[in-house]
Design an enzyme around this catalytic site. Structure first.
Site, PDB file in Angstrom:
ATOM      1  CG  HIS A   1      -1.882   1.090   1.297  1.00  0.00           C
ATOM      2  ND1 HIS A   1      -2.413   1.550   2.480  1.00  0.00           N
ATOM      3  CD2 HIS A   1      -2.437   1.872   0.329  1.00  0.00           C
ATOM      4  CE1 HIS A   1      -3.241   2.550   2.242  1.00  0.00           C
ATOM      5  NE2 HIS A   1      -3.272   2.770   0.948  1.00  0.00           N
TER       6      HIS A   1
ATOM      7  CD  GLU B   1      -2.433   2.533  -3.946  1.00  0.00           C
ATOM      8  OE1 GLU B   1      -3.010   3.636  -3.821  1.00  0.00           O
ATOM      9  OE2 GLU B   1      -2.861   1.490  -3.413  1.00  0.00           O
ATOM     10  CG  HIS B   2      -0.041   6.060  -0.632  1.00  0.00           C
ATOM     11  ND1 HIS B   2      -0.579   7.071   0.126  1.00  0.00           N
ATOM     12  CD2 HIS B   2      -1.009   5.097  -0.686  1.00  0.00           C
ATOM     13  CE1 HIS B   2      -1.804   6.751   0.519  1.00  0.00           C
ATOM     14  NE2 HIS B   2      -2.086   5.539   0.043  1.00  0.00           N
TER      15      HIS B   2
ATOM     16  CD  GLU C   1      -5.098   6.356   2.991  1.00  0.00           C
ATOM     17  OE1 GLU C   1      -5.079   5.099   2.992  1.00  0.00           O
ATOM     18  OE2 GLU C   1      -4.731   7.030   2.014  1.00  0.00           O
TER      19      GLU C   1
END
Length: 325
Positions: free
Chosen positions: A81, A84-85, A162
Site C-alpha cells: 500500500h 502504491e502511494h 487513513e
C-alpha cells in the site's frame, strides 16, 4: 454515468477480460462494437491491450501488477500500500512530486490506484489529445521511481491517518472481524493498510530500503498487464507503448503464495457477532466457495446472485416477507 466514467469503465472491463496468451492474441468483440483492438506482448514480457476509438471523449489507461498486500513481508504489513502511494511522488524523468496528478487534472482527467491482496492497479483518464504525454509520465512509475525519503515519511503519516480515520467505521470493523476467522496463511487475512508502527523505520532497517526491495522483486514486466484506450490507431498506440514501456525491467517473477482455503479446515460453520458503532441491524451470510476465475466466461456467480436477488413472484424475498422476516 458521466462520459469520463464511460471511458474509464471500458478500459477496466477490457483489462479484466485480457487474459495471458501468445505474443499477439485474438480479441473477441461484440458485433455492435466498432472499436479496433490489438492484444500482444512486449519483448520484456509486459502484456498489452490497445483500444482505438476515434469517437471517445476521454482517453484512458490502466496498468495492473499481479502483486498486492498478500505479499507483504510479515514484519512490514502495509508495504504494498505504501509503495502504491510512493509511485505518484516523483520519477527520474519527472522528479517533482504531484506533477503527474497536476498534468492529469489540468487536462480534464482523473487518476487513482488501489491495492488488493493479489494485485495493485493504477489508472487514469484524460482529454484524448493529451494521452501521449500522460502515458509518458505514467510509464515512469514502472521504470524509474525516486522513492524520495522525505515523501516516504510523509506518506507513512498519510496511511496512518487513513487507518485511524476508519477505526470507527462499521464497514472496516466488519472486515476486521471477518479477517480474524480467516486462515492466517491466506492473503485476505493480512493487515493490508498498514500504520505508523508496521511501516516505521527501525534500527538498521529503514522502510525505504524495504520499499525498494519489494519494488525490485515484484514490479517486473512479466507481472504486468497494460490497457490503453485512445482515438489514435492501434498502430500508433503500439508505437507509443513500445517506446514508453520497453524499459520496464525484466526479472524472475516471484511465485504467488501457495493457495490455501480462506477458512481453516474444520472452522465452518461459524457465527460471528459484531458490536456496531452506529445503530445497525444486519445479518450477513457468507459462503466459502472455490475460485470461479476460470469460469469467467460463464459467470456462474452472477447467475446465483441474480437468483438470490430476484424480487419477483416465488422469489426468496417474497418468501421471507411472507414469514415476516
Amino acid at each position: 454515468m458521466s462520459s469520463r466514467k464511460h471511458a474509464t469503465l471500458r478500459t477496466f472491463l477490457a483489462l479484466l477480460l485480457f487474459i495471458a496468451g501468445p505474443a499477439v492474441a485474438n480479441v473477441i468483440t461484440s458485433p455492435s462494437d466498432d472499436r479496433s483492438y490489438l492484444a500482444y506482448q512486449l519483448e520484456n514480457g509486459l502484456q498489452v491491450l490497445l483500444i482505438s476509438d476515434p469517437h471517445t471523449d476521454k482517453a484512458a489507461a490502466a496498468l495492473d501488477v499481479r502483486v498486492g498486500s498478500g505479499s507483504d513481508p510479515e514484519e512490514r504489513l502495509g508495504l504494498a500500500h505504501l509503495l502504491e502511494h510512493m509511485l505518484f511522488l516523483g520519477t527520474e524523468q519527472y522528479p517533482e512530486a504531484g506533477e503527474y496528478q497536476a498534468f492529469i487534472q489540468q487536462h480534464g482527467g482523473s487518476d487513482n490506484a488501489y491495492t488488493m491482496p493479489d494485485h495493485t492497479n493504477y489508472y487514469f483518464d484524460i482529454q484524448p489529445q493529451y494521452l501521449r504525454d500522460a502515458l509518458e509520465r505514467f510509464s515512469q512509475f514502472f521504470v524509474a521511481p525516486l522513492f524520495n525519503p522525505s515523501f516516504v515519511e510523509r506518506e507513512r503519516g498519510v496511511i496512518h491517518a487513513e487507518f485511524s480515520a476508519k477505526l470507527q467505521s462499521d464497514g472496516r470493523r466488519y472486515l476486521a472481524a471477518r479477517r480474524q476467522a480467516f486462515d492466517p496463511r491466506h492473503p485476505e487475512s493480512s493487515f493490508a493498510v498498514g500504520d505508523e508502527n508496521t511501516l516505521a523505520d527501525r534500527e538498521g532497517d529503514p522502510v525505504r530500503e524495504d520499499l525498494v526491495d519489494f519494488y525490485e522483486a515484484h514490479y517486473r514486466a512479466e507481472s504486468m498487464n497494460l490497457v490503453v484506450l485512445g482515438r489514435e490507431s492501434t498502430d500508433l498506440l503500439r508505437d507509443w507503448v513500445e517506446e514508453l514501456f520497453e524499459d520496464v525491467p525484466v526479472g524472475q517473477v516471484i511465485a504467488p503464495q501457495t493457495e490455501v482455503p480462506i477458512y481453516p479446515l474444520g472452522a465452518l460453520p461459524l457465527l460471528q457477532k459484531i458490536n456496531p458503532v452506529k445503530e445497525i441491524r444486519q445479518a450477513v451470510f457468507s459462503f466459502a466457495i472455490p475460485s470461479a476465475l476460470d469460469e469467467y466466461a460463464a459467470k456462474p456467480l452472477s447467475y446465483i446472485a441474480s437468483l438470490l436477488g430476484d424480487e419477483g413472484p416465488g422469489s426468496l424475498l417474497v418468501l421471507l416477507k411472507e414469514y415476516g422476516w
